[in-house]
Design an enzyme around this catalytic site. Structure first.
Site, short mmCIF file in Angstrom:
data_model
loop_
_atom_site.label_atom_id
_atom_site.label_comp_id
_atom_site.label_asym_id
_atom_site.label_seq_id
_atom_site.Cartn_x
_atom_site.Cartn_y
_atom_site.Cartn_z
N ASP A 99 0.96 -1.26 0.10
CA ASP A 99 0.16 0.09 0.00
C ASP A 99 0.94 1.18 0.05
O ASP A 99 2.02 1.35 0.95
CB ASP A 99 -0.75 0.01 1.29
CG ASP A 99 -2.25 0.27 1.16
OD1 ASP A 99 -2.34 1.61 0.46
OD2 ASP A 99 -3.13 -0.36 1.34
N GLU A 264 -6.87 3.59 -5.92
CA GLU A 264 -7.95 3.59 -5.29
C GLU A 264 -8.66 4.66 -5.37
O GLU A 264 -8.34 5.78 -4.82
CB GLU A 264 -7.65 3.30 -3.65
CG GLU A 264 -9.05 3.03 -2.95
CD GLU A 264 -9.14 3.65 -1.59
OE1 GLU A 264 -8.53 4.79 -1.48
OE2 GLU A 264 -10.25 3.68 -0.74
N HIS A 325 -11.31 -3.58 3.07
CA HIS A 325 -11.07 -3.24 4.56
C HIS A 325 -12.20 -1.96 4.86
O HIS A 325 -12.10 -1.56 6.26
CB HIS A 325 -9.64 -3.35 4.88
CG HIS A 325 -9.39 -1.85 4.38
ND1 HIS A 325 -9.00 -1.89 3.25
CD2 HIS A 325 -8.68 -0.75 4.79
CE1 HIS A 325 -8.43 -0.81 2.52
NE2 HIS A 325 -8.34 -0.10 3.90
N ASP A 326 -12.77 -1.49 3.96
CA ASP A 326 -13.59 -0.43 4.14
C ASP A 326 -15.06 -0.44 3.93
O ASP A 326 -15.75 0.44 4.43
CB ASP A 326 -13.10 0.98 3.30
CG ASP A 326 -11.86 1.54 3.55
OD1 ASP A 326 -11.49 1.30 4.80
OD2 ASP A 326 -11.02 1.86 2.36
C1 NOJ Z 1 -8.82 4.73 2.06
C2 NOJ Z 1 -8.25 3.54 2.92
O1 NOJ Z 1 -8.89 2.21 2.38
C3 NOJ Z 1 -8.86 3.60 4.23
O2 NOJ Z 1 -8.93 2.74 4.98
C4 NOJ Z 1 -8.21 4.83 4.70
O3 NOJ Z 1 -9.00 5.18 6.05
C5 NOJ Z 1 -8.39 6.20 3.88
N1 NOJ Z 1 -7.96 5.94 2.50
C6 NOJ Z 1 -7.53 7.05 4.29
O4 NOJ Z 1 -6.29 6.78 4.24
#
Ligand code: NOJ
Length: 534
Positions: A99, A264, A325-326
């Site tokens: 990442d 992303e 994970h979000d």
């Molecule tokens: C996207 C990430 O996937 C998330 O987990 C994070 O909180 C935010 N970006 C901020 O970095």
């Protein structure tokens, strides 16, 4: 570009490192843990792992607040352990993707400490500092994704700094050449260590409006939505200059062999396509998250596939994501029966699939009691269901205490379904969802039609999704029943179903189909296509 690269043929598996495998009993996953489970990933049949951030971090946002881009947080291990992990992974034919978090650092990062120290600091311009608005207060109405104003007042130097996420995550100023250079060095640091690519965090946020214009109100905002949705992020995300910054990253990767850049960005297709860059000089794979929020019905999904395929620029490689994970897990979104259909969909659509750890054993979102909440988003904006802990719970390896994840107390609770939703039980069960994922991955590897073949939608009833995948004269049919009632698919004239290669129930292999395909409730089938002409 037609499917010759590993990241085009391969399948990516996302590891949330806090939750994959704990080797030292502290309840938090680590690199030695991941290394000890590489055999499993190789058995499963994925091609690459993407590991969410493992860098030194105060963990305000669990690693997405980086305080040193070129190190490993001691909770996860050491650089030597990282090197050993890469060596072992490569030895098994697994690629390693890290990442990369370029939009913001931690407020503990030495760059920010220096920037904050005084208005005269060399690094002042590395972050986004602004004077108060003329009448006082924040310079613009911009809102943080995690609640409240995106501007934090710094009394010592009398200015505000901008943070798209937590105030502990100040945004870097990507208009500064010094920032770009420093961040490119970070890429090289890891590329030189042998990593195979990066998943770039929140790429569309990288550049904000130079004129600091206020964001307009969002006409679709309704109470109950996260507070940042009150405004359209017109001037804070997806600014035209962002593509220059992306192309700069890509140029760094292009100095190396065969690495991948994945971005992303939650954006509608027309906006997302720009992230492939002018003449494909941007991201190799701007993440396509459209299945994540999709209403789970055949028509909606067929429309997403159609729109996406139509929007792709010439030569651009597609990709699909079902979970991360979000976002709530696929199992919790569509239920156990359809989770199998979803697996078949993910692994048979045209484009690189990304699989979220635990989805392959059908892990669900784990309910988190208020006193167990870890995620700052939930703490800042409680009660709206925005918390991300439920989908971040430990991988369930076996049915024992700690789920085979830890000998200590896990940082988040294990699921109450641990006794059957675990790798050990499902590895031994030829009908399990894990066995289905493994069979799908094996079939995808064996059949170029599935990994790199052409995609052709087939007309189907309202509850069915059907398409063909084709490569070098070999044609496969994918038929998915998105309902819990049996459905019949009548194949278009001239097309006959041939031998079944795989069904979601793992119990129809070898069956011969004909002009109609009878699908049981919640069933998906992959079959050879025999044309009527022979
Ligand atoms: C996207 C990430 O996937 C998330 O987990 C994070 O909180 C935010 N970006 C901020 O970095």
């Amino acid at each position: 570009m037609h499917g010759s690269r590993w990241w085009q043929r391969g399948v990516i598996y996302q590891i949330y490192p806090r939750s994959f495998m704990d080797s030292n009993g502290d309840g938090v996953g680590d690199l030695r843990g991941i290394r000890s489970r590489l055999e499993y990933l190789s058995w499963l049949g994925v091609d690459a792992i993407w590991i969410s951030p493992i860098y030194p971090s105060p963990m305000a946002d669990f690693g997405y607040d980086v305080s040193d881009y070129c190190g490993i947080d001691p909770r996860f291990g050491t650089l030597d352990e990282f090197d050993a992990l890469v060596r072992d992974a490569h030895g098994m034919g697994l690629r390693v993707i890290l990442d990369y978090v370029p939009n913001h650092t931690s407020d503990r990062h030495p760059w920010f400490l220096e920037s904050r120290a005084s208005r005269e600091s060399d690094k002042r311009g590395w972050y986004i500092w602004r004077d108060p608005a003329p009448g006082g207060g924040p310079p613009t109405n911009w809102l943080s994704e995690f609640g409240g104003s995106a501007w934090e007042w710094d009394a010592a130097t009398g200015q505000y700094y901008y943070h798209a996420y937590l105030k502990e995550q100040p945004d870097l100023n990507w208009r500064s050449p010094a920032v770009r250079d420093a961040m490119h060095e970070v890429l090289r640091f890891w590329l030189d260590r042998g990593v195979d690519g990066f998943r770039v965090d929140t790429i569309h946020h990288l550049i904000k409006d130079g004129e600091l214009r206020d964001n307009p109100p969002n006409p679709s905002y309704r109470p109950g939505m996260p507070p940042h949705r009150r405004l359209l992020r017109l001037y804070t995300t997806d600014r035209p200059e962002v593509h220059e910054a992306v192309a700069g990253m890509r140029r760094v990767l292009d100095g190396y062999d065969d690495r991948v850049l994945i971005g992303e960005a939650y954006l509608p297709f027309d906006r997302l396509m720009a992230y492939y860059g002018q003449d494909l000089s941007g991201m190799h794979l701007p993440f396509n998250f459209h299945l994540i929020g999709a209403p789970w019905n055949a028509q909606a999904i067929a429309e997403i596939v159609r729109e996406y395929e139509a929007a792709l620029p010439p030569g651009a490689w597609p990709n699909w994501v079902l979970g991360n994970h979000d976002k709530p897990r696929i199992m919790s979104r569509v239920g156990a029966a359809q989770a199998r259909v979803a697996a078949m969909l993910l692994l048979t659509l045209r484009g690189t699939p990304t699989l979220y750890y635990g989805d392959e054993i059908g892990m669900s979102d784990v309910p988190i009691a208020p006193e167990q909440v870890q995620d700052t988003f939930e703490k800042n904006v409680p009660g709206l269901g925005v918390g991300r802990d439920p989908e971040r719970t430990p991988m369930q390896w076996d049915g024992g205490a700690g789920g085979g994840f830890t000998t200590g107390a896990p940082w988040l609770p294990l699921g109450s379904d641990l006794a059957r939703t675990n790798v050990e039980v499902q590895r031994a069960d030829p009908g399990s969802i894990l066995s289905l994922y493994r069979a799908l991955l094996a079939l995808r590897r064996a059949e170029p039609a599935l990994s790199i073949g052409r995609h052709a939608p087939l007309a189907a009833g309202p509850d069915l999704l059907a398409y063909a995948r084709e490569h070098a004269g070999r044609r496969l049919l994918v038929a998915l029943n998105l309902t819990s009632r049996p459905r019949r698919l009548e194949l278009p004239g001239g097309v006959l179903g041939g031998r079944v290669l795989l069904a979601t129930g793992l119990d129809r292999t070898g069956e011969l189909l004909g002009a109609v395909v009878d699908l049981r409730a919640d069933e998906g089938v992959i079959a050879e296509v025999a044309s009527a002409q022979g």
